[in-house]
Write a protein that holds these residues in place. Structure first.
Motif, PDB file in Angstrom:
ATOM      1  N   ALA A  28       0.804  -1.230   0.000  1.00 26.14           N
ATOM      2  CA  ALA A  28       0.000   0.000   0.000  1.00 26.14           C
ATOM      3  C   ALA A  28       0.832   1.272   0.000  1.00 26.14           C
ATOM      4  CB  ALA A  28      -0.946  -0.016   1.205  1.00 26.14           C
ATOM      5  N   ARG A  52       6.312  -3.445   2.360  1.00 27.28           N
ATOM      6  CA  ARG A  52       7.463  -4.309   2.713  1.00 27.28           C
ATOM      7  C   ARG A  52       8.654  -3.463   3.141  1.00 27.28           C
ATOM      8  NH1 ARG A  52       9.160  -6.953  -3.114  1.00 27.28           N
ATOM      9  NH2 ARG A  52       8.882  -5.092  -4.378  1.00 27.28           N
ATOM     10  N   LYS A  56       9.273   3.437   3.014  1.00 25.85           N
ATOM     11  CA  LYS A  56       8.268   3.805   2.005  1.00 25.85           C
ATOM     12  C   LYS A  56       6.870   3.867   2.641  1.00 25.85           C
ATOM     13  CE  LYS A  56      10.437   1.582  -2.014  1.00 25.85           C
ATOM     14  NZ  LYS A  56      10.266   0.463  -2.954  1.00 25.85           N
ATOM     15  N   LEU A  78       4.983  -5.224   6.257  1.00 27.65           N
ATOM     16  CA  LEU A  78       4.545  -6.565   5.858  1.00 27.65           C
ATOM     17  C   LEU A  78       5.044  -6.887   4.453  1.00 27.65           C
ATOM     18  CD1 LEU A  78       2.871  -9.172   6.148  1.00 27.65           C
ATOM     19  CD2 LEU A  78       0.865  -7.903   5.369  1.00 27.65           C
ATOM     20  N   ASP A  79       5.897  -7.920   4.409  1.00 27.21           N
ATOM     21  CA  ASP A  79       6.312  -8.461   3.102  1.00 27.21           C
ATOM     22  C   ASP A  79       5.580  -9.785   2.961  1.00 27.21           C
ATOM     23  OD1 ASP A  79       7.519  -9.818   1.000  1.00 27.21           O
ATOM     24  OD2 ASP A  79       9.502  -8.974   1.417  1.00 27.21           O
ATOM     25  N   ILE A  80       4.634  -9.850   2.024  1.00 33.08           N
ATOM     26  CA  ILE A  80       3.779 -11.040   1.960  1.00 33.08           C
ATOM     27  C   ILE A  80       4.528 -12.281   1.489  1.00 33.08           C
ATOM     28  CG2 ILE A  80       1.569  -9.827   1.741  1.00 33.08           C
ATOM     29  CD1 ILE A  80       1.743 -10.379  -1.285  1.00 33.08           C
ATOM     30  N   LYS A 106      -3.084  -9.116  -4.362  1.00 33.41           N
ATOM     31  CA  LYS A 106      -2.369  -9.285  -5.865  1.00 33.41           C
ATOM     32  C   LYS A 106      -2.622 -10.796  -5.918  1.00 33.41           C
ATOM     33  CE  LYS A 106       0.712  -6.431  -5.397  1.00 33.41           C
ATOM     34  NZ  LYS A 106       0.588  -6.665  -4.865  1.00 33.41           N
ATOM     35  N   TYR A 153       3.936 -13.582 -14.487  1.00 31.83           N
ATOM     36  CA  TYR A 153       2.819 -12.808 -13.919  1.00 31.83           C
ATOM     37  C   TYR A 153       1.512 -13.603 -14.055  1.00 31.83           C
ATOM     38  CZ  TYR A 153      -0.260  -8.741 -13.192  1.00 31.83           C
ATOM     39  OH  TYR A 153      -1.213  -7.871 -12.719  1.00 31.83           O
ATOM     40  N   CYS A 181      -9.962  -7.724 -10.538  1.00 28.97           N
ATOM     41  CA  CYS A 181      -9.000  -7.209 -11.524  1.00 28.97           C
ATOM     42  C   CYS A 181      -9.387  -5.768 -11.841  1.00 28.97           C
ATOM     43  CB  CYS A 181      -9.032  -8.063 -12.789  1.00 28.97           C
ATOM     44  SG  CYS A 181      -8.002  -7.324 -14.078  1.00 28.97           S
ATOM     45  N   GLY A 183      -8.416  -3.786 -14.133  1.00 29.24           N
ATOM     46  CA  GLY A 183      -8.244  -3.305 -15.503  1.00 29.24           C
ATOM     47  C   GLY A 183      -6.940  -2.527 -15.624  1.00 29.24           C
ATOM     48  N   THR A 185      -4.469  -0.002 -15.412  1.00 27.77           N
ATOM     49  CA  THR A 185      -4.484   1.159 -14.510  1.00 27.77           C
ATOM     50  C   THR A 185      -3.137   1.871 -14.514  1.00 27.77           C
ATOM     51  OG1 THR A 185      -6.006  -0.086 -13.103  1.00 27.77           O
ATOM     52  CG2 THR A 185      -4.982   1.837 -12.114  1.00 27.77           C
ATOM     53  N   THR A 187      -0.200   3.041 -13.104  1.00 28.93           N
ATOM     54  CA  THR A 187       0.631   2.929 -11.891  1.00 28.93           C
ATOM     55  C   THR A 187       2.088   2.685 -12.328  1.00 28.93           C
ATOM     56  OG1 THR A 187       0.424   0.536 -11.741  1.00 28.93           O
ATOM     57  CG2 THR A 187      -1.264   1.811 -10.603  1.00 28.93           C
TER      58      THR A 187
END
Ligand SMILES: NC(=O)c1ccc[n+]([C@@H]2O[C@H](COP(=O)([O-])OP(=O)(O)OC[C@H]3O[C@@H](n4cnc5c(N)ncnc54)[C@H](OP(=O)(O)O)[C@@H]3O)[C@@H](O)[C@H]2O)c1
Length: 234
Positions: A28, A52, A56, A78-80, A106, A153, A181, A183, A185, A187
Motif C-alpha cells: 500500500a 514491505r 516507504k 509486511l512483506d507477503i 495481488k 505474472y 482485476c 483493468g 491502470t 501505476t
C-alpha cells in the motif's frame, strides 16, 4: 455469463461500516493499494497501511496525514513473501485489534489443470506452480504450453485466483473471498500507462469490498471498468 454491474455502495446503499471496521491493505505504499487506503480512510474505516519497506510505508502514511486522514490510518511492515514478516504482522495485529473486516492482498495449461473446481486444492496449486518453476529452471517452459506473454505474472495470478477459490470454499459462511482485476491502470507497474487512474481503480475495489454483507458474494472473480462498472466473471 456476465451479471448486472454492481452499483456503488458508497453512494447507493446503507453504510454498514464505521471507524471500528478494520481494513488491511498490502502493498500500500504506492499504486492501487495506496489509493485504496486513501479511499477507505475517506469513507471512515480504520485502515492498516502495510508496505514491505518501512521507510516507504511511513512516507505513504505521512502523505495521507497531509490530507487529514491520519486518524484513520496506522502502519505496519509486511512483506507477503516473507514468512517471518507475515508472522510478525499477525502478532502485531492481534495485539492491537480483535478482528479485521477487509483484507486486500495481488495458459491454457494452467486453466486446464486448475479449472477443475472439484479437484482444486492447495496441494494441486503448489504442484502446478512447482512444475512451472522446474520448467523454467530446465529452460523448457516455452515448449510446455505455459502462457507465452507475461508468463510468470500470468502463472502467479492464476495461482492466486485459484487459491482464493480454495479459501472461499474452506471458509464459506464465515468470510467472503473474492478476486478483483482493476483493468489497465496507470501505476508504476504499467509505467504510468492505463485507461484510468489508481484512484478510479480504488473506487471500484472499495465498491466491491464495501457491499452490504447480505449482497457480498464469495469465490467470485470481478473485473472493473470505469464505464461499464463491476462485473463478476464466474
Ligand atoms: N496496474 C494495472 O494495470 C493492474 C492490472 C491488473 C492487476 N493489477 C494488480 O494490482 C495490484 C497492484 O498493482 P499496482 O498497479 O498498484 O502496482 P504498483 O504501483 O507497482 O504497486 C505494487 C505494490 O506492491 C508492493 N509489493 C510488491 N511485492 C510485495 C511483497 N512481497 N510484499 C508486500 N508488498 C509488495 C510494492 O512495494 P514496493 O514499492 O516495495 O515495490 C508496491 O507497493 C498488483 O497485484 C497487480 O498485479 C494491476
Amino acid at each position: 455469463m456476465q451479471q448486472a454491474p454492481i452499483c456503488n455502495p458508497t453512494t447507493t446503499t446503507a453504510r454498514w461500516w464505521s471507524k471500528d471496521s478494520i481494513a488491511i491493505v498490502t502493498g500500500a505504499n504506492k499504486g492501487i493499494g495506496y489509493a485504496l487506503v486513501k479511499r477507505f480512510a475517506q469513507l471512515g474505516l480504520t485502515v492498516v497501511l502495510t508496505s514491505r519497506d518501512p521507510s516507504k510505508g511511513v512516507k505513504a502514511v505521512d502523505s495521507l496525514k497531509v490530507l487529514g486522514l491520519d486518524g484513520n490510518i496506522c502502519f505496519c511492515q509486511l512483506d507477503i513473501s516473507d514468512q517471518a514478516s507475515v508472522r510478525s504482522f499477525v502478532s502485531w495485529f492481534r495485539s492491537k485489534f480483535d478482528a479485521f473486516d477487509i483484507l486486500k492482498l495481488k495458459n491454457t495449461k494452467m486453466k486446464a489443470i486448475l479449472g477443475d473446481e472439484k479437484r482444486l486444492s492447495e496441494d494441486r496449486i503448489d504442484m502446478v506452480v512447482g512444475v512451472f518453476l522446474q520448467d523454467v529452471k530446465d529452460g523448457r517452459w516455452e515448449r510446455q504450453g505455459w502462457p507465452d506473454i507475461w508468463t510468470d505474472y500470468s502463472v502467479s495470478k492464476l495461482a492466486l485466483n485459484a487459491y482464493s477459490r480454495v479459501l472461499a470454499r474452506r471458509y464459506e459462511g464465515l468470510v467472503s473471498v473474492n478476486c478483483f482485476c482493476p483493468g489497465f491502470t496507470q501505476t508504476a507497474m504499467t509505467d504510468g500507462q492505463g485507461k484510468h487512474s489508481a484512484d478510479d481503480a480504488a473506487e471500484m475495489a472499495a465498491s466491491l469490498a464495501l457491499l452490504s454483507p447480505s449482497r457480498l458474494t464469495t469465490g467470485k472473480f470481478y473485473t472493473g471498468s470505469t464505464t461499464r462498472g463491476m462485473h463478476s466473471k464466474l
